[in-house]
Scaffold this motif. Structure first.
Motif, PDB file in Angstrom:
ATOM      1  N   SER A 108       0.845  -1.194   0.000  1.00 20.01           N
ATOM      2  CA  SER A 108       0.000   0.000   0.000  1.00 20.01           C
ATOM      3  C   SER A 108       0.881   1.245   0.000  1.00 20.01           C
ATOM      4  O   SER A 108       1.840   1.340   0.758  1.00 20.01           O
ATOM      5  CB  SER A 108      -0.915  -0.006   1.223  1.00 20.01           C
ATOM      6  OG  SER A 108      -1.850   1.037   1.116  1.00 20.01           O
ATOM      7  N   GLY A 109       0.574   2.186  -0.884  1.00 18.28           N
ATOM      8  CA  GLY A 109       1.373   3.407  -0.996  1.00 18.28           C
ATOM      9  C   GLY A 109       2.476   3.311  -2.036  1.00 18.28           C
ATOM     10  O   GLY A 109       3.059   4.324  -2.403  1.00 18.28           O
TER      11      GLY A 109
ATOM     12  N   ARG B 279       9.887   0.454  -1.916  1.00 23.41           N
ATOM     13  CA  ARG B 279       9.855   1.424  -0.846  1.00 23.41           C
ATOM     14  C   ARG B 279      11.301   1.887  -0.724  1.00 23.41           C
ATOM     15  O   ARG B 279      12.169   1.112  -0.328  1.00 23.41           O
ATOM     16  CB  ARG B 279       9.402   0.694   0.432  1.00 23.41           C
ATOM     17  CG  ARG B 279       8.957   1.562   1.550  1.00 23.41           C
ATOM     18  CD  ARG B 279       8.397   0.723   2.675  1.00 23.41           C
ATOM     19  NE  ARG B 279       7.090   0.150   2.372  1.00 23.41           N
ATOM     20  CZ  ARG B 279       5.972   0.861   2.290  1.00 23.41           C
ATOM     21  NH1 ARG B 279       5.994   2.145   2.467  1.00 23.41           N
ATOM     22  NH2 ARG B 279       4.832   0.278   2.023  1.00 23.41           N
ATOM     23  N   PRO B 280      11.600   3.107  -1.118  1.00 22.01           N
ATOM     24  CA  PRO B 280      13.007   3.497  -1.175  1.00 22.01           C
ATOM     25  C   PRO B 280      13.619   3.615   0.218  1.00 22.01           C
ATOM     26  O   PRO B 280      12.943   4.012   1.170  1.00 22.01           O
ATOM     27  CB  PRO B 280      12.960   4.866  -1.857  1.00 22.01           C
ATOM     28  CG  PRO B 280      11.605   5.382  -1.559  1.00 22.01           C
ATOM     29  CD  PRO B 280      10.697   4.192  -1.486  1.00 22.01           C
ATOM     30  N   ARG B 281      14.891   3.246   0.317  1.00 20.99           N
ATOM     31  CA  ARG B 281      15.641   3.451   1.562  1.00 20.99           C
ATOM     32  C   ARG B 281      16.404   4.762   1.418  1.00 20.99           C
ATOM     33  O   ARG B 281      17.219   4.921   0.515  1.00 20.99           O
ATOM     34  CB  ARG B 281      16.608   2.290   1.802  1.00 20.99           C
ATOM     35  CG  ARG B 281      15.924   0.965   2.149  1.00 20.99           C
ATOM     36  CD  ARG B 281      16.800  -0.201   1.799  1.00 20.99           C
ATOM     37  NE  ARG B 281      17.156  -0.102   0.375  1.00 20.99           N
ATOM     38  CZ  ARG B 281      18.092  -0.838  -0.203  1.00 20.99           C
ATOM     39  NH1 ARG B 281      18.777  -1.725   0.458  1.00 20.99           N
ATOM     40  NH2 ARG B 281      18.350  -0.681  -1.500  1.00 20.99           N
ATOM     41  N   VAL B 282      16.078   5.683   2.283  1.00 22.33           N
ATOM     42  CA  VAL B 282      16.654   7.014   2.170  1.00 22.33           C
ATOM     43  C   VAL B 282      17.505   7.308   3.397  1.00 22.33           C
ATOM     44  O   VAL B 282      16.998   7.334   4.526  1.00 22.33           O
ATOM     45  CB  VAL B 282      15.547   8.087   2.002  1.00 22.33           C
ATOM     46  CG1 VAL B 282      16.171   9.471   1.870  1.00 22.33           C
ATOM     47  CG2 VAL B 282      14.680   7.767   0.788  1.00 22.33           C
ATOM     48  N   GLY B 283      18.802   7.484   3.180  1.00 23.57           N
ATOM     49  CA  GLY B 283      19.728   7.773   4.270  1.00 23.57           C
ATOM     50  C   GLY B 283      19.718   9.257   4.595  1.00 23.57           C
ATOM     51  O   GLY B 283      19.596  10.100   3.708  1.00 23.57           O
TER      52      GLY B 283
ATOM     53  N   LEU C 284      10.191  13.324   7.848  1.00 24.44           N
ATOM     54  CA  LEU C 284       9.624  13.617   6.527  1.00 24.44           C
ATOM     55  C   LEU C 284       9.716  12.386   5.625  1.00 24.44           C
ATOM     56  O   LEU C 284       8.765  12.034   4.930  1.00 24.44           O
ATOM     57  CB  LEU C 284      10.364  14.798   5.883  1.00 24.44           C
ATOM     58  CG  LEU C 284       9.991  16.194   6.392  1.00 24.44           C
ATOM     59  CD1 LEU C 284      11.000  17.228   5.915  1.00 24.44           C
ATOM     60  CD2 LEU C 284       8.589  16.580   5.936  1.00 24.44           C
ATOM     61  N   VAL C 285      10.873  11.746   5.641  1.00 24.11           N
ATOM     62  CA  VAL C 285      11.090  10.540   4.841  1.00 24.11           C
ATOM     63  C   VAL C 285      10.044   9.489   5.211  1.00 24.11           C
ATOM     64  O   VAL C 285       9.388   8.901   4.344  1.00 24.11           O
ATOM     65  CB  VAL C 285      12.524   9.999   5.072  1.00 24.11           C
ATOM     66  CG1 VAL C 285      12.641   8.542   4.662  1.00 24.11           C
ATOM     67  CG2 VAL C 285      13.540  10.852   4.310  1.00 24.11           C
ATOM     68  N   ARG C 286       9.878   9.275   6.490  1.00 29.84           N
ATOM     69  CA  ARG C 286       8.948   8.217   6.930  1.00 29.84           C
ATOM     70  C   ARG C 286       7.502   8.612   6.670  1.00 29.84           C
ATOM     71  O   ARG C 286       6.662   7.751   6.417  1.00 29.84           O
ATOM     72  CB  ARG C 286       9.203   7.888   8.397  1.00 29.84           C
ATOM     73  CG  ARG C 286      10.533   7.141   8.531  1.00 29.84           C
ATOM     74  CD  ARG C 286      10.995   6.950   9.952  1.00 29.84           C
ATOM     75  NE  ARG C 286      12.320   6.301   9.934  1.00 29.84           N
ATOM     76  CZ  ARG C 286      13.261   6.504  10.832  1.00 29.84           C
ATOM     77  NH1 ARG C 286      13.048   7.329  11.858  1.00 29.84           N
ATOM     78  NH2 ARG C 286      14.419   5.894  10.738  1.00 29.84           N
ATOM     79  N   SER C 287       7.207   9.904   6.718  1.00 31.54           N
ATOM     80  CA  SER C 287       5.825  10.311   6.452  1.00 31.54           C
ATOM     81  C   SER C 287       5.464  10.100   4.982  1.00 31.54           C
ATOM     82  O   SER C 287       4.289  10.047   4.631  1.00 31.54           O
ATOM     83  CB  SER C 287       5.577  11.759   6.881  1.00 31.54           C
ATOM     84  OG  SER C 287       6.237  12.637   5.995  1.00 31.54           O
ATOM     85  N   GLU C 288       6.462   9.957   4.129  1.00 37.50           N
ATOM     86  CA  GLU C 288       6.198   9.628   2.716  1.00 37.50           C
ATOM     87  C   GLU C 288       6.041   8.121   2.518  1.00 37.50           C
ATOM     88  O   GLU C 288       5.815   7.664   1.394  1.00 37.50           O
ATOM     89  CB  GLU C 288       7.343  10.120   1.829  1.00 37.50           C
ATOM     90  CG  GLU C 288       7.451  11.632   1.726  1.00 37.50           C
ATOM     91  CD  GLU C 288       6.203  12.280   1.138  1.00 37.50           C
ATOM     92  OE1 GLU C 288       5.636  11.710   0.195  1.00 37.50           O
ATOM     93  OE2 GLU C 288       5.783  13.329   1.648  1.00 37.50           O
ATOM     94  N   GLY C 289       6.225   7.361   3.587  1.00 33.43           N
ATOM     95  CA  GLY C 289       6.152   5.907   3.460  1.00 33.43           C
ATOM     96  C   GLY C 289       7.472   5.292   3.038  1.00 33.43           C
ATOM     97  O   GLY C 289       7.535   4.114   2.701  1.00 33.43           O
ATOM     98  N   TRP C 290       8.543   6.092   3.021  1.00 39.44           N
ATOM     99  CA  TRP C 290       9.856   5.563   2.650  1.00 39.44           C
ATOM    100  C   TRP C 290      10.543   5.054   3.907  1.00 39.44           C
ATOM    101  O   TRP C 290      10.186   5.408   5.029  1.00 39.44           O
ATOM    102  CB  TRP C 290      10.729   6.657   2.021  1.00 39.44           C
ATOM    103  CG  TRP C 290      10.062   7.417   0.913  1.00 39.44           C
ATOM    104  CD1 TRP C 290       9.059   6.985   0.088  1.00 39.44           C
ATOM    105  CD2 TRP C 290      10.327   8.775   0.529  1.00 39.44           C
ATOM    106  NE1 TRP C 290       8.702   7.973  -0.790  1.00 39.44           N
ATOM    107  CE2 TRP C 290       9.461   9.086  -0.543  1.00 39.44           C
ATOM    108  CE3 TRP C 290      11.226   9.751   0.973  1.00 39.44           C
ATOM    109  CZ2 TRP C 290       9.461  10.338  -1.174  1.00 39.44           C
ATOM    110  CZ3 TRP C 290      11.224  10.998   0.337  1.00 39.44           C
ATOM    111  CH2 TRP C 290      10.352  11.276  -0.717  1.00 39.44           C
TER     112      TRP C 290
END
Ligand code: AMP
Ligand code: MG
Length: 419
Positions: free
Chosen positions: A29-30, A173-177, A208-214
Motif C-alpha cells: 500500500s502506498g 519502498r526506497p531506503r533514504v539515508g 519527513l522521509v517516513r511520512s512519505e512511506g519511505w
C-alpha cells in the motif's frame, strides 16, 4: 544563481526509476505498481446469495403469499446436495452457494417460518435473480485490477487479495539515508557546551522521509571533515537508494559537503545557488560508482525542510514511479498582506491555510520567517509562493503549496448523515 525550475530539472534528470521488485501484498500500500495486474479468477467465484433468507424458484412465488416446504439449510462455505424442486425452499445464509434448481432468494424479513421449520410462507413475489450474485459480477477474468503507474491503495490490496495474489511488483519502498553535518552539532541527549547546538535536521528529515512511506536510514552526525564524510557516503551507498545531507553546502570556510560531493560526483554533481528563499544553497549529484542520488540540503532547519519539499520529495517520488511529483497547489485569498522586497528570488512563506466548506482557500503568513526559526514551520500547513516584487496585498489571490491538506481542511463543517 539559477531558477527553481532549472534546479528541479537538474535533480529530476538524476533520479532514475528504481528497478521493480516483488513485495508482499501487505507491504504494497502506498507503492506504485510496476506492472499491470490482470484478473485471473472471477469474483465472486460462484453463484451465491446476497441475503439471509430462502432460495426458491421465482415462479413458485408469483401467487404470494405462498407456503413452500423447507428442504434443506445451506450456510456460507457449504453447498446443498439437493436440487430444489417445485414447491420447495432451501434456507440460505449470505454468501452461501445458491442450490441447483433455485433462481432467486426471498429475504428472511419477508418470510414466516413455522415453529418446526418444516414450511415457510413467502409474503411477496420475487423476480428471477432476486438477491443472487452471479460469478464475475464484481471482477471478470481479464479485468485490469491495477494499472502500471497507479499508486496502490487499500482497496487495491483487497482486490488483489480477492484474486489470490500474495505479492505485487512495485518500484519499491526506497531506503533514504539521512545525515547531518557540522562541527557544532551534538547528538541526542548530550550536554550542550559553549558554541554547540543540538542536531534537529536529522530527526526532521527522517520524519519527513517516513511520512512519505519511505524507509529512513539514520546515518548519524558527521563532522566537517572530508574523510569522515567520504566514509559515511561509502556506507550509505551500500544501504540506501538515496542520501540526504544537511549543512555544508553554503559559501563558508568549512562547507565540506559541497567539496566532497564535487570530488566524488564528478560532472554529474552540481552546487547551486537557487533563486528561492529560503533554501538558496543546494547541491545535487549522482555518485559515480553507485548511481545513488545525493541531496545536499542547507543547514538552516527551515531551509532544509523547504528544500526537501522542492527537491527531495519530487526526486524520490520519481524514483519510485510517481508521475505527480509536487504537493497540491491551489489559489487562496490572502487574509493578510504578504509583504516582501524585490531580491530576484521566489519566496516560500510559512503560512496557515484554511479551506472553508465551499472549497475556498484562505491563507495568512505566520510570524518568524527567518530560516533558523523552525517553530513557525511547526504551525505551517502551507507555503505561500510569493513572486519577486513587493508582495501580495490582503484579499488578493496567492498560490499556495499545501503541506498538510487534511489539517487545512479540518475545520470544514462535518457532514451529518441522515437516512
Ligand atoms: P550550514 O548550512 O552548515 O552553513 O549551516 C547553516 C546553519 O544551520 C548554521 O547556523 C548551523 O548551525 C545550522 N545547522 C546546520 N545543521 C544543523 C542541524 N543538523 N540541526 C540544526 N541546525 C543546523
Ligand atoms: Mg555547517
Amino acid at each position: 544563481v539559477i531558477s527553481l525550475p532549472e534546479a528541479q530539472q537538474f535533480v529530476l534528470a538524476g533520479c532514475r526509476l528504481l528497478v521493480p521488485r516483488s513485495v508482499a501484498l501487505d507491504e504494497a500500500s502506498g507503492c506504485v505498481a510496476a506492472a499491470t495486474v490482470i484478473a485471473r479468477e472471477p469474483v465472486p467465484p460462484f453463484t451465491n446469495s446476497s441475503m439471509d433468507g430462502y432460495a426458491v424458484r421465482a415462479s413458485d412465488t408469483q401467487d404470494a403469499p405462498v407456503q413452500l416446504s423447507v428442504a434443506d439449510t445451506v450456510m456460507a462455505g457449504s453447498v446443498s446436495s439437493l436440487v430444489l424442486q417445485a414447491g420447495q425452499a432451501i434456507r440460505i445464509m449470505t454468501g452461501a452457494a445458491l442450490p441447483a434448481g433455485a433462481d432467486a432468494v426471498c429475504m428472511m424479513e419477508e418470510t414466516t417460518t413455522d415453529p418446526e421449520g418444516a414450511t415457510v410462507t413467502i409474503a411477496r413475489a420475487v423476480p428471477p435473480g432476486n438477491f443472487v450474485r452471479v460469478p464475475g459480477s464484481d471482477i471478470a477474468v481479464g479485468d485490469e485490477l491495477v494499472a502500471r503507474g497507479v499508486a496502490i491503495r487499500p482497496a487495491h490490496i483487497g482486490v488483489l487479495a480477492s484474486q489470490g495474489f500474495t505479492t505485487v511488483e512495485v518500484h519499491g519502498r526506497p531506503r533514504v539515508g539521512v545525515l547531518s553535518t557540522g562541527n557544532e552539532l551534538v547528538g541526542d541527549g548530550a550536554v550542550l557546551t559553549e558554541g554547540k547546538i543540538r542536531d534537529s535536521n536529522r530527526h526532521t528529515l527522517l520524519a519527513l522521509v517516513r511520512s512519505e512511506g519511505w524507509e529512513g536510514v539514520d546515518l548519524g552526525i558527521v563532522p566537517d571533515d572530508e574523510t569522515a564524510l567520504l566514509e559515511v557516503f561509502a556506507r550509505g551507498g551500500e544501504q540506501c537508494d538515496a542520501i540526504i545531507t544537511s549543512g555544508g553546502v553554503s559559501v563558508g570556510d568549512l562547507d565540506v559537503v559541497k567539496q566532497v560531493l564535487q570530488k566524488i560526483g564528478g560532472s554529474s554533481m552540481r552546487w547551486m545557488q537557487v533563486a528561492i528563499r529560503p533554501g538558496k544553497p543546494f547541491a545535487f549529484g549522482v555518485l559515480e560508482e553507485s548511481g545513488l542520488p545525493v541531496f545536499g540540503l542547507p543547514g538552516n532547519p527551515v531551509s532544509a525542510m523547504v528544500s526537501f519539499e522542492l527537491f527531495v520529495r519530487p526526486g524520490v517520488r520519481q524514483m519510485v514511479g510517481f508521475t505527480d511529483l509536487d504537493r497540491p497547489r491551489v489559489c487562496a485569498f490572502a487574509d493578510h498582506d504578504f509583504a516582501r522586497r524585490p531580491d530576484g528570488r521566489l519566496h516560500f512563506v510559512r503560512s496557515r491555510a484554511v479551506c472553508d466548506a465551499r472549497g475556498t482557500w484562505h491563507v495568512s503568513p505566520l510570524r518568524a520567517q527567518e530560516s533558523h526559526q523552525l517553530h513557525a514551520m511547526a504551525e505551517a500547513d502551507a507555503l505561500a509562493v510569493i513572486p519577486d516584487g513587493t508582495g501580495i496585498a490582503a484579499s488578493a489571490e496567492v498560490e499556495i503549496l499545501l503541506l498538510d491538506p487534511s489539517r487545512s481542511m479540518s475545520s470544514v463543517r462535518r457532514i451529518e448523515y441522515r437516512s
